[in-house]
Scaffold this motif. Structure first.
Motif, PDB file in Angstrom:
ATOM      1  N   GLU A   1      35.488  51.298  34.399  1.00 16.93           N
ATOM      2  CA  GLU A   1      34.077  51.596  34.106  1.00 16.93           C
ATOM      3  C   GLU A   1      33.843  51.804  32.610  1.00 16.93           C
ATOM      4  OE1 GLU A   1      36.471  53.033  36.511  1.00 16.93           O
ATOM      5  OE2 GLU A   1      35.785  54.851  35.512  1.00 16.93           O
ATOM      6  N   LYS A   2      34.916  52.093  31.889  1.00 17.12           N
ATOM      7  CA  LYS A   2      34.778  52.405  30.473  1.00 17.12           C
ATOM      8  C   LYS A   2      34.921  51.146  29.606  1.00 17.12           C
ATOM      9  CE  LYS A   2      36.920  55.937  27.666  1.00 17.12           C
ATOM     10  NZ  LYS A   2      38.120  56.756  27.580  1.00 17.12           N
ATOM     11  N   ALA A   3      35.304  50.026  30.239  1.00 13.93           N
ATOM     12  CA  ALA A   3      35.723  48.853  29.459  1.00 13.93           C
ATOM     13  C   ALA A   3      34.555  47.958  29.067  1.00 13.93           C
ATOM     14  CB  ALA A   3      36.736  48.056  30.266  1.00 13.93           C
ATOM     15  N   ASP A   4      34.569  47.544  27.800  1.00 14.91           N
ATOM     16  CA  ASP A   4      33.594  46.552  27.322  1.00 14.91           C
ATOM     17  C   ASP A   4      34.052  45.152  27.713  1.00 14.91           C
ATOM     18  OD1 ASP A   4      31.878  48.367  25.534  1.00 14.91           O
ATOM     19  OD2 ASP A   4      33.940  48.848  24.972  1.00 14.91           O
ATOM     20  N   ILE A   5      35.362  44.982  27.861  1.00 16.98           N
ATOM     21  CA  ILE A   5      35.898  43.703  28.354  1.00 16.98           C
ATOM     22  C   ILE A   5      36.809  43.996  29.545  1.00 16.98           C
ATOM     23  CG2 ILE A   5      37.281  41.652  27.837  1.00 16.98           C
ATOM     24  CD1 ILE A   5      36.674  41.999  24.924  1.00 16.98           C
ATOM     25  N   LEU A   6      36.555  43.297  30.634  1.00 16.36           N
ATOM     26  CA  LEU A   6      37.402  43.410  31.828  1.00 16.36           C
ATOM     27  C   LEU A   6      38.089  42.064  32.027  1.00 16.36           C
ATOM     28  CD1 LEU A   6      34.728  45.086  34.118  1.00 16.36           C
ATOM     29  CD2 LEU A   6      36.926  46.116  33.558  1.00 16.36           C
ATOM     30  N   ILE A   7      39.417  42.064  31.995  1.00 17.45           N
ATOM     31  CA  ILE A   7      40.141  40.797  32.203  1.00 17.45           C
ATOM     32  C   ILE A   7      40.924  40.891  33.508  1.00 17.45           C
ATOM     33  CG2 ILE A   7      41.880  39.192  31.316  1.00 17.45           C
ATOM     34  CD1 ILE A   7      41.277  40.154  28.507  1.00 17.45           C
ATOM     35  N   LEU A   8      40.725  39.913  34.366  1.00 14.36           N
ATOM     36  CA  LEU A   8      41.493  39.829  35.608  1.00 14.36           C
ATOM     37  C   LEU A   8      42.484  38.677  35.437  1.00 14.36           C
ATOM     38  CD1 LEU A   8      41.880  40.694  38.543  1.00 14.36           C
ATOM     39  CD2 LEU A   8      39.972  39.228  39.186  1.00 14.36           C
ATOM     40  N   ASN A   9      43.768  39.031  35.281  1.00 15.87           N
ATOM     41  CA  ASN A   9      44.806  38.006  35.068  1.00 15.87           C
ATOM     42  C   ASN A   9      45.438  37.690  36.425  1.00 15.87           C
ATOM     43  OD1 ASN A   9      46.532  36.237  33.886  1.00 15.87           O
ATOM     44  ND2 ASN A   9      47.740  37.753  32.777  1.00 15.87           N
ATOM     45  N   THR A  10      45.189  36.480  36.917  1.00 17.08           N
ATOM     46  CA  THR A  10      45.421  36.172  38.329  1.00 17.08           C
ATOM     47  C   THR A  10      46.696  35.372  38.591  1.00 17.08           C
ATOM     48  OG1 THR A  10      44.192  34.120  38.073  1.00 17.08           O
ATOM     49  CG2 THR A  10      42.940  36.074  38.742  1.00 17.08           C
ATOM     50  N   CYS A  11      47.078  35.339  39.872  1.00 15.23           N
ATOM     51  CA  CYS A  11      48.257  34.605  40.331  1.00 15.23           C
ATOM     52  C   CYS A  11      47.863  33.696  41.488  1.00 15.23           C
ATOM     53  CB  CYS A  11      49.303  35.620  40.784  1.00 15.23           C
ATOM     54  SG  CYS A  11      50.706  34.845  41.582  1.00 15.23           S
ATOM     55  N   HIS A  12      48.390  32.492  41.489  1.00 21.85           N
ATOM     56  CA  HIS A  12      47.992  31.495  42.492  1.00 21.85           C
ATOM     57  C   HIS A  12      49.149  31.097  43.387  1.00 21.85           C
ATOM     58  CE1 HIS A  12      45.776  27.578  43.484  1.00 21.85           C
ATOM     59  NE2 HIS A  12      44.918  28.520  43.706  1.00 21.85           N
ATOM     60  N   ILE A  13      50.275  31.827  43.287  1.00 18.34           N
ATOM     61  CA  ILE A  13      51.508  31.318  43.897  1.00 18.34           C
ATOM     62  C   ILE A  13      51.459  31.315  45.421  1.00 18.34           C
ATOM     63  CG2 ILE A  13      52.956  33.427  43.951  1.00 18.34           C
ATOM     64  CD1 ILE A  13      54.220  30.191  42.493  1.00 18.34           C
ATOM     65  N   ARG A  14      50.813  32.331  46.018  1.00 20.51           N
ATOM     66  CA  ARG A  14      50.790  32.420  47.484  1.00 20.51           C
ATOM     67  C   ARG A  14      49.483  33.024  47.963  1.00 20.51           C
ATOM     68  NH1 ARG A  14      55.722  34.054  46.244  1.00 20.51           N
ATOM     69  NH2 ARG A  14      54.921  36.122  45.823  1.00 20.51           N
ATOM     70  N   ASP A  15      49.375  33.107  49.286  1.00 20.50           N
ATOM     71  CA  ASP A  15      48.303  33.838  49.962  1.00 20.50           C
ATOM     72  C   ASP A  15      46.925  33.286  49.641  1.00 20.50           C
ATOM     73  OD1 ASP A  15      50.328  35.477  50.914  1.00 20.50           O
ATOM     74  OD2 ASP A  15      50.180  36.793  49.176  1.00 20.50           O
ATOM     75  N   LYS A  16      45.959  34.123  49.979  1.00 16.13           N
ATOM     76  CA  LYS A  16      44.582  33.668  49.786  1.00 16.13           C
ATOM     77  C   LYS A  16      44.153  34.064  48.376  1.00 16.13           C
ATOM     78  CE  LYS A  16      43.697  34.120  54.695  1.00 16.13           C
ATOM     79  NZ  LYS A  16      45.038  34.528  55.130  1.00 16.13           N
ATOM     80  N   ALA A  17      44.798  33.427  47.380  1.00 17.42           N
ATOM     81  CA  ALA A  17      44.635  33.838  45.987  1.00 17.42           C
ATOM     82  C   ALA A  17      43.168  33.837  45.560  1.00 17.42           C
ATOM     83  CB  ALA A  17      45.453  32.922  45.099  1.00 17.42           C
TER      84      ALA A  17
END
Ligand code: SAM
Ligand code: SF4
Length: 464
Positions: A53-69
């Protein structure tokens, strides 16, 4: 892959003015990438916060290797959207960025389904992050950077200014040309590329100046490393590790992930001859059935894996072996599965990761018509995991009574405890003074608990 892989984690430090929050999913290479994104944004005045909630930038660094990525990403983005809206009501702007392999594979879809996302970028373009942020600040619309650029991102990354502790990841090789039937890596990370030796030495030296004592060299096929050396020749992983072991302060070197076909005789010998190289090897086999290994396009047989393990154990009898297994690859019969169980029982592993086969878009196995039923995969996986768990417990129990060097990295869970890792990557804690954190000491292991070992510092312990 070590014990932090395929977990969720966030960066955190104290903050003052502009804040950045990075959520990291996936392997160690993603953890490394997230750290480097922080390094890139620090000069723009961003400090890391663990409070989204405090962040001016939110980065979601994702993984695609398995599951319902992809679905996982949209679900997390829903949460981040609420934060962005709440902050907007308070008059604060928020940039949401999606990075990593899902961004690479599904960039356009992400921007279409979640137009509140400002930036989408793949693993090979994050060196352009400062410019992307400036473009957003100039309100020039959403930014998508998912090409495979001609330039190497590594040439544009600043030297690390802060280490995350006494152990660090260092990516030395990326991408893959092997195209295993089940794997998205060649599509999301691109072609195999080794970083030049000098750049790795410089980064490792900097990390050691910042207090790092153990470096894990990362690559999709790290043992295939072949980088340009300062002498103009191509260096392999052994030559690189030998050079790194001369850096002042660096006590331990690990590397992951290795492909069985790239396990050279000289690398096996280095496990005997190079003291800094830890006696731990993650060597994924995926299956014990030749039929499945062929369908997977792994390029070796089960017998060749057995022979390789024999050679490694001859060179370094105490080595802790770890592996990855995929259960229920298309066409896997019950006999194929039994061959995997036989391999596991014959070789025995100190640690292992096992997964249900998950069809990945764009890979050859995903379009195969002989998919294994989900409940069959579940049953086989359970059977395999029960055996692997017993083997891990047995390996840990066998350490009780031994005196081994532990690199202390943090405080323990209980008052007065300090914790660290054994050469075999086991978590170990002792009663000890915090001043020992960052040092390696001899510990006599006296108890095997569920997730860790406990022991006593050897009397008058002197840093090793
Ligand atoms: N390069 C390494 C190798 O060749 O063994 C593996 C790297 S891959 C990023 C990490 C692990 O994820 C693999 O070893 C495999 O066990 C697992 N994995 C990859 N694709 C998968 C899939 N489609 N379904 C289930 N597990 C998968
Ligand atoms: Fe994926 Fe490893 Fe196969 Fe490359 S070698 S395609 S990274 S599983």
């Amino acid at each position: 892959m070590v014990d932090t892989s395929f977990s969720n984690m966030t960066h955190s430090t104290q903050a003052t003015e502009r804040f950045l929050h990075v959520i990291t999913w996936g392997c160690q290479m993603n953890v490394y990438d997230s750290n480097r994104m922080v390094d890139l944004l620090r000069p723009l005045g961003y400090k890391v916060t663990d409070k989204s909630e405090k962040a001016d930038i939110l980065i979601l660094n994702t993984c695609h290797i398995r599951d319902k990525a992809t679905e996982k990403v949209f679900s997390e983005l829903g949460r981040l959207r609420q934060i962005k809206e709440y902050r907007e009501e308070q008059g604060q702007e928020t940039i949401i960025a999606v990075a990593g392999c899902v961004a690479q594979a599904e960039g356009e879809i992400i921007l279409k389904r979640a137009p509140y996302v400002d930036i989408v970028f793949g693993p090979q373009t994050y060196h352009r992050l400062p410019k992307m942020i400036l473009d957003i600040a100039r309100k020039s619309g959403n930014v998508i950077e998912t090409d495979f650029p001609v330039e190497s991102k590594f040439d544009f990354l600043p030297a690390p200014e802060e280490a995350q502790g006494h152990t660090a990841f260092l990516t030395i090789q990326e991408g893959c040309d092997k195209f295993c039937s089940f794997c998205v890596v060649p599509y999301t990370r691109g072609a195999e590329e080794s970083r030049p030796v000098q750049a790795i030495i410089d980064e490792a030296t900097r990390l050691c100046e910042l207090g790092v004592k153990e470096i894990s060299l990362l690559g999709q096929n790290v043992n295939a490393y072949h980088g340009q050396g300062p002498d103009g020749n191509i260096w392999d992983l052994v030559k690189l590790a030998e050079k790194l072991s001369t850096i002042p302060g660096l006590k331990r070197i690990r590397y992951t992930t290795s492909h069985p076909n790239d396990m050279s005789d000289s690398l096996i010998a280095a496990h005997r001859d190079l003291p800094a190289l830890m006696p731990f090897l993650h060597l994924p086999v995926q299956s014990g059935s030749d039929r499945v290994l062929k369908a997977m396009n792994r390029g070796h047989t089960a017998k060749e894996y057995y022979e390789l393990v024999d050679k490694i154990k001859k060179a370094r009898p105490d080595i802790a072996l770890s592996s990855d297994f995929i259960i229920g690859h298309p066409g896997e019969s019950i006999d194929d599965f039994k061959a995997t169980m036989k391999l596991v029982n014959d070789i025995t592993f100190a640690m292992a990761y096992s997964f249900k086969y998950s069809p990945r878009p764009g890979t050859s196995a995903a379009v195969s018509t002989n998919q294994v039923l989900e409940n069959e995969k579940d049953a086989r996986l359970q059977e395999l995991q029960a055996v692997l768990k017993d083997q891990q417990t047995k390996f840990n129990q066998d350490t009780v009574g031994r005196t081994i060097p532990i690199l202390f990295t943090n405080k323990g869970r209980k008052e007065g405890q300090i914790a660290g890792k054994s050469p075999y990557l086991q978590a170990v804690h002792v009663q000890g003074d915090e001043s020992l954190i960052g040092q390696e000491h001899l510990v006599e292991v006296n108890e095997c608990l569920t997730f860790s070992l406990s022991g006593n510092l050897v009397k008058e312990s002197i840093p090793l």
